[in-house]
Design an enzyme around this catalytic site. Sequence first.
Site, PDB file in Angstrom:
ATOM      1  N   GLY A 272      86.900  -8.094  32.429  1.00  0.00           N
ATOM      2  CA  GLY A 272      85.633  -7.906  31.683  1.00  0.00           C
ATOM      3  C   GLY A 272      84.724  -8.796  31.078  1.00  0.00           C
ATOM      4  O   GLY A 272      83.897  -8.287  30.668  1.00  0.00           O
ATOM      5  N   THR A 273      85.102 -10.053  31.369  1.00  0.00           N
ATOM      6  CA  THR A 273      84.237 -10.997  30.698  1.00  0.00           C
ATOM      7  C   THR A 273      82.728 -11.029  31.312  1.00  0.00           C
ATOM      8  O   THR A 273      81.767 -11.107  30.319  1.00  0.00           O
ATOM      9  CB  THR A 273      84.708 -12.168  30.816  1.00  0.00           C
ATOM     10  OG1 THR A 273      85.000 -12.581  31.995  1.00  0.00           O
ATOM     11  CG2 THR A 273      85.933 -12.781  29.897  1.00  0.00           C
ATOM     12  N   GLY A 274      82.580 -10.869  32.455  1.00  0.00           N
ATOM     13  CA  GLY A 274      81.289 -10.667  32.934  1.00  0.00           C
ATOM     14  C   GLY A 274      80.404  -9.652  32.747  1.00  0.00           C
ATOM     15  O   GLY A 274      79.369  -9.691  32.144  1.00  0.00           O
ATOM     16  N   CYS A 275      81.263  -8.663  32.496  1.00  0.00           N
ATOM     17  CA  CYS A 275      80.670  -7.065  32.101  1.00  0.00           C
ATOM     18  C   CYS A 275      80.111  -7.383  30.563  1.00  0.00           C
ATOM     19  O   CYS A 275      78.947  -7.071  30.316  1.00  0.00           O
ATOM     20  CB  CYS A 275      81.617  -6.125  32.218  1.00  0.00           C
ATOM     21  SG  CYS A 275      82.315  -5.696  34.065  1.00  0.00           S
TER      22      CYS A 275
ATOM     23  N   LYS B  65      76.875 -18.843  35.863  1.00  0.00           N
ATOM     24  CA  LYS B  65      77.825 -18.784  34.849  1.00  0.00           C
ATOM     25  C   LYS B  65      78.963 -19.798  35.404  1.00  0.00           C
ATOM     26  O   LYS B  65      79.668 -19.879  36.475  1.00  0.00           O
ATOM     27  CB  LYS B  65      78.718 -17.563  34.461  1.00  0.00           C
ATOM     28  CG  LYS B  65      77.655 -16.604  33.855  1.00  0.00           C
ATOM     29  CD  LYS B  65      78.202 -15.102  33.604  1.00  0.00           C
ATOM     30  CE  LYS B  65      78.564 -14.349  35.056  1.00  0.00           C
ATOM     31  NZ  LYS B  65      78.958 -12.946  34.924  1.00  0.00           N
TER      32      LYS B  65
ATOM     33  N   THR C 154      90.796 -11.999  29.803  1.00  0.00           N
ATOM     34  CA  THR C 154      89.597 -12.439  30.817  1.00  0.00           C
ATOM     35  C   THR C 154      88.980 -11.333  31.446  1.00  0.00           C
ATOM     36  O   THR C 154      88.039 -11.259  32.094  1.00  0.00           O
ATOM     37  CB  THR C 154      89.753 -13.668  31.559  1.00  0.00           C
ATOM     38  OG1 THR C 154      90.581 -13.480  32.738  1.00  0.00           O
ATOM     39  CG2 THR C 154      89.994 -15.027  30.702  1.00  0.00           C
TER      40      THR C 154
END
Length: 267
Positions: free
Chosen positions: A207-210, A174, A205
């Site tokens: 928790g964007t990866g989760c 990412k 932003t």
Amino acid sequence: MMKHVLSIAGTDPSGGAGAAADSKTFGAHGCYAMNVITAVVSQNTCGVRDYMDVTPELIASQIDAVFEDISVDAVKIGMVSVPETIRIIASKLDQYKPPVTVIDPVMVATSGHRLLATEAEETLKTVLLPKASIVTPNIPEAEVLAGMKIESFTDMEESARRIAALGPQAVLVKGGHRVGDATDILYANQEFTYFKGEHLDSTSTHGTGCSLSSAIAADLANGLSLIDAVREAKRFVFEGIAHAQPIGKGHGPIHHFYGLYKKAGME
């Protein structure tokens, strides 16, 4: 028929990341959400304060409780902070063999707090990543997993190759930490696919990866191809950031249900 998607992750009492974000994302994609908790985390939009790992025995019991009762169409794995947690999850994946396993290698929170013990890095690489349908590291995580510095698209591609050599079927590096853009690169079947993206001027932003990895898991459970699942997940997170509500004093969460609110005329 509604698909059933399981999150194996840590908690977030403020609701923006971890198991909370995973459940919201699954629900936003029309899936039935289930949770196995790996760690109880004290955090909010301003950062992580502390956490306590759940025992391997209780993690195993939670996983058994789900799989012995409900069919599981996809699994998303997030925070796994110690070797013992990683090993028990890997053993349960071998036992139950879910059709889709998405691993988000959570190493450092958005606030900078480390969530993966240093001694667990090698266990993650050798024991858990080979179980993944797709692994979704950001650039700092990819640097650790690949053992290299990433400064360009060429570096992102090389890191994806190195991570793929550890055993996962596909790797999504990412690009949200890039300065000029937010382009992600997928490496699957020895081919690269670029997903171009732009940076949004937003503090929402958390928790964007989760949310991205959970959206990929839900999309795959719903029958999308890998490329389409990544593309739709990226769009989901982008729209969630773009339409986020101001929540908290730090980095707030995305708007997981923006699409549903829009359909209901509640924008």
